[in-house]
Scaffold this motif. Structure first.
Motif, PDB file in Angstrom:
ATOM      1  N   LYS A 119       0.815  -1.278   0.082  1.00 30.46           N
ATOM      2  CA  LYS A 119      -0.142   0.124   0.054  1.00 30.46           C
ATOM      3  C   LYS A 119       0.812   1.397   0.170  1.00 30.46           C
ATOM      4  CE  LYS A 119      -3.848  -2.382   2.123  1.00 30.46           C
ATOM      5  NZ  LYS A 119      -4.925  -2.235   3.439  1.00 30.46           N
ATOM      6  N   LEU A 120       1.830   1.344  -0.973  1.00 28.26           N
ATOM      7  CA  LEU A 120       2.795   2.505  -0.932  1.00 28.26           C
ATOM      8  C   LEU A 120       2.453   3.450  -2.110  1.00 28.26           C
ATOM      9  CD1 LEU A 120       5.874   0.349  -0.636  1.00 28.26           C
ATOM     10  CD2 LEU A 120       5.118   1.735   1.002  1.00 28.26           C
ATOM     11  N   THR A 121       2.413   4.680  -1.862  1.00 29.11           N
ATOM     12  CA  THR A 121       2.492   5.688  -2.875  1.00 29.11           C
ATOM     13  C   THR A 121       3.617   5.451  -3.869  1.00 29.11           C
ATOM     14  OG1 THR A 121       1.192   7.194  -1.553  1.00 29.11           O
ATOM     15  CG2 THR A 121       2.440   8.046  -3.448  1.00 29.11           C
ATOM     16  N   ASP A 338       3.116   9.784   5.788  1.00 24.32           N
ATOM     17  CA  ASP A 338       1.940   8.534   5.497  1.00 24.32           C
ATOM     18  C   ASP A 338       1.549   8.359   4.161  1.00 24.32           C
ATOM     19  OD1 ASP A 338      -1.213   8.314   5.499  1.00 24.32           O
ATOM     20  OD2 ASP A 338      -0.750   7.937   7.366  1.00 24.32           O
ATOM     21  N   GLN A 339       1.392   7.281   3.576  1.00 23.54           N
ATOM     22  CA  GLN A 339       1.461   6.747   2.290  1.00 23.54           C
ATOM     23  C   GLN A 339      -0.004   7.278   1.693  1.00 23.54           C
ATOM     24  OE1 GLN A 339       4.080   5.150   0.406  1.00 23.54           O
ATOM     25  NE2 GLN A 339       5.067   6.379   1.842  1.00 23.54           N
ATOM     26  N   GLU A 340      -1.064   6.748   2.734  1.00 15.04           N
ATOM     27  CA  GLU A 340      -2.427   7.055   2.370  1.00 15.04           C
ATOM     28  C   GLU A 340      -2.795   8.655   2.183  1.00 15.04           C
ATOM     29  OE1 GLU A 340      -7.112   6.170   3.836  1.00 15.04           O
ATOM     30  OE2 GLU A 340      -5.202   5.776   5.158  1.00 15.04           O
ATOM     31  N   LYS A 341      -2.297   9.680   3.080  1.00 19.82           N
ATOM     32  CA  LYS A 341      -2.426  10.952   2.923  1.00 19.82           C
ATOM     33  C   LYS A 341      -1.503  11.745   1.848  1.00 19.82           C
ATOM     34  CE  LYS A 341      -3.144  11.549   8.018  1.00 19.82           C
ATOM     35  NZ  LYS A 341      -2.647  12.077   9.254  1.00 19.82           N
ATOM     36  N   LEU A 342      -0.509  10.947   1.499  1.00 14.24           N
ATOM     37  CA  LEU A 342       0.260  11.486   0.562  1.00 14.24           C
ATOM     38  C   LEU A 342      -0.285  11.267  -0.901  1.00 14.24           C
ATOM     39  CD1 LEU A 342       3.887  10.189   1.278  1.00 14.24           C
ATOM     40  CD2 LEU A 342       3.059  12.669   1.228  1.00 14.24           C
ATOM     41  N   ALA A 343      -0.926   9.946  -1.270  1.00 20.03           N
ATOM     42  CA  ALA A 343      -1.778   9.798  -2.350  1.00 20.03           C
ATOM     43  C   ALA A 343      -2.903  10.585  -2.474  1.00 20.03           C
ATOM     44  CB  ALA A 343      -2.020   8.196  -2.520  1.00 20.03           C
TER      45      ALA A 343
END
Length: 415
Positions: A119-121, A338-343
């Motif tokens: 789950k990485l950006t 945070d990967q979710e927030k970045l995406a």
């Protein structure tokens, strides 16, 4: 007793602050694979120089989130089979904070399953329509082919062709039997249908073809008004040479040739490029449109000359730098890794980069295509410095960048 409590509270605060302080002293590690050997090593080395310039620029400003940036990278050898193990090592052994891709479709696609599993950006560099297969919502692409790359890639060629008087009526489509040409030819067929051109030739050739003259003669036998070619660097050179040797007669020739964007092929072909219409992402005729890009090129060209890679740097290097500019701006705005927030932020924001403003479509491609279609002209000899001056590539498309119109027919503008 009060003194003891105060000391205990102070020690507790110090213990809580310690991890944050330690983290701030640790480098922010960005990991990737890059082609440093193999067929695409020249492109990979040029991209790496650009990325290192960004790293040095950022670190001079204090880093990101107060942490100096450090790269950890491995040679993917231009071999897709090496990619999964490289990214597994980066994440599990090297414990990098972020990952980005190496250069090109063939090394981006094999990394996608790992990105999705973790789950990485994932910022990628010059992959062609990779996410059409994966539909991953944390994938982002730094190549200006637009939300539908197959269509955006060749639109300028066909729109420029239909601006000629009289309008062309027939088209020949040709390319290597490989992944990129297949995508480009798919888009070309859609455009031919859109503008009402009759397709009189539509064939592919083996990637290891050596003699292209029979192919050009077969095309000539159909007498097409325009010829669209989708090819990798070796066959791009072969097709251009064959067109000159055979004396191909057509009104427009080119479109999807990969290779003439690089100094090596520009200087190798020299005046044989005259008259060819082909895509570029930047040419000196656009200096006024991208003034910030000159700052980057000044830094890049000095280092490239020392390290023996593409001395112009018009194609991949600015986008390699821009890829990391996007990531830098996203992290600064989100305030964390945070990967979710970045995406989520990257889907909604617009980014200022050396290659202009960048906004992403839902599929992670550019929201708007900016593939530039040019026509090579006035090239004499094989000196690289001439390509640093305006006037060697007239901009035909898009309209906001246009500096001229098609010089036709092609055979009267060769050499």
């Amino acid at each position: 007793m009060k003194l003891i409590r105060a000391i205990a509270a102070m020690l507790g605060a110090l213990l809580l602050a310690a991890p944050a302080a330690v983290l701030a002293q640790q480098p922010l590690k960005i990991g990737f694979g890059m082609s440093l050997t193999g067929p695409l090593a020249g492109n990979g080395k040029a991209a790496l120089i650009a990325m290192e310039i960004w790293r040095d620029d950022v670190n001079k400003k204090g880093g990101i989130l107060g942490r100096k940036v450090e790269f950890i990278y491995y040679d993917d050898q231009t071999n897709p089979a090496t990619v999964p193990s490289i990214y597994a090592k980066l994440l599990d052994v090297d414990k990098v904070d972020l990952v980005v891709s190496g250069y090109g479709t063939n090394v981006i696609a094999p990394a996608m399953p790992i990105m999705m599993q973790r789950k990485l950006t994932f910022m990628s560099l010059f992959g062609l329509n990779v996410n059409s297969k994966f539909k991953y919502d944390r994938y982002f692409q730094i190549m200006p082919a637009g939300p539908d790359p197959a269509i955006g890639w060749s639109q300028g060629f066909f729109d420029a062709a239909m601006g000629m008087n009289p309008k062309p009526r027939t088209v020949a489509l040709v390319g290597a039997d490989a992944e990129y040409p297949a995508m480009a030819l798919e888009g070309a067929r859609a455009h031919a249908k859109r503008v009402g051109l009759k397709v009189v030739y539509d064939k592919t050739y083996p990637p290891k073809t050596v003699d292209y003259s029979p192919i050009v003669r077969a095309i000539q036998a159909t007498n097409p008004d325009i010829v669209f070619v989708a090819s990798y660097p070796p066959d791009s050179a072969g097709m251009v040479r064959a067109a000159n040797e055979v004396g191909l007669k057509t009104r427009m020739f080119g479109g999807g040739l990969v290779g003439p964007q690089f100094a090596a092929l520009k200087t190798q072909l020299g005046p044989l490029l005259n008259g060819v219409v082909n895509y570029e992402f930047y040419v000196p005729d656009l200096n006024k449109q991208f003034p910030a890009l000159q700052l980057f090129l000044a830094k890049y060209q000095g280092r490239a000359a020392q390290e023996g890679v593409d001395p112009l740097g018009y194609y991949i290097p600015p986008y390699a730098y821009a890829m990391l500019q996007v990531l830098e701006q996203a992290i600064a705005s989100v305030g964390s890794l945070d990967q979710e927030k970045l995406a989520a932020y990257m889907h909604k924001a617009e980014f200022d980069t050396f290659v202009g403003k960048v906004r992403f479509a839902q599929n992670g491609e550019w929201a708007r295509s900016r593939v530039i279609m040019t026509q090579y002209t006035g090239i004499s000899g094989n000196d690289v410095d001439q390509f640093k001056q305006p006037g060697k590539a007239i901009v035909l498309y898009p309209k906001e960048y246009q500096t001229g119109t098609v010089k036709a027919p092609y055979h009267e503008n060769r050499k």
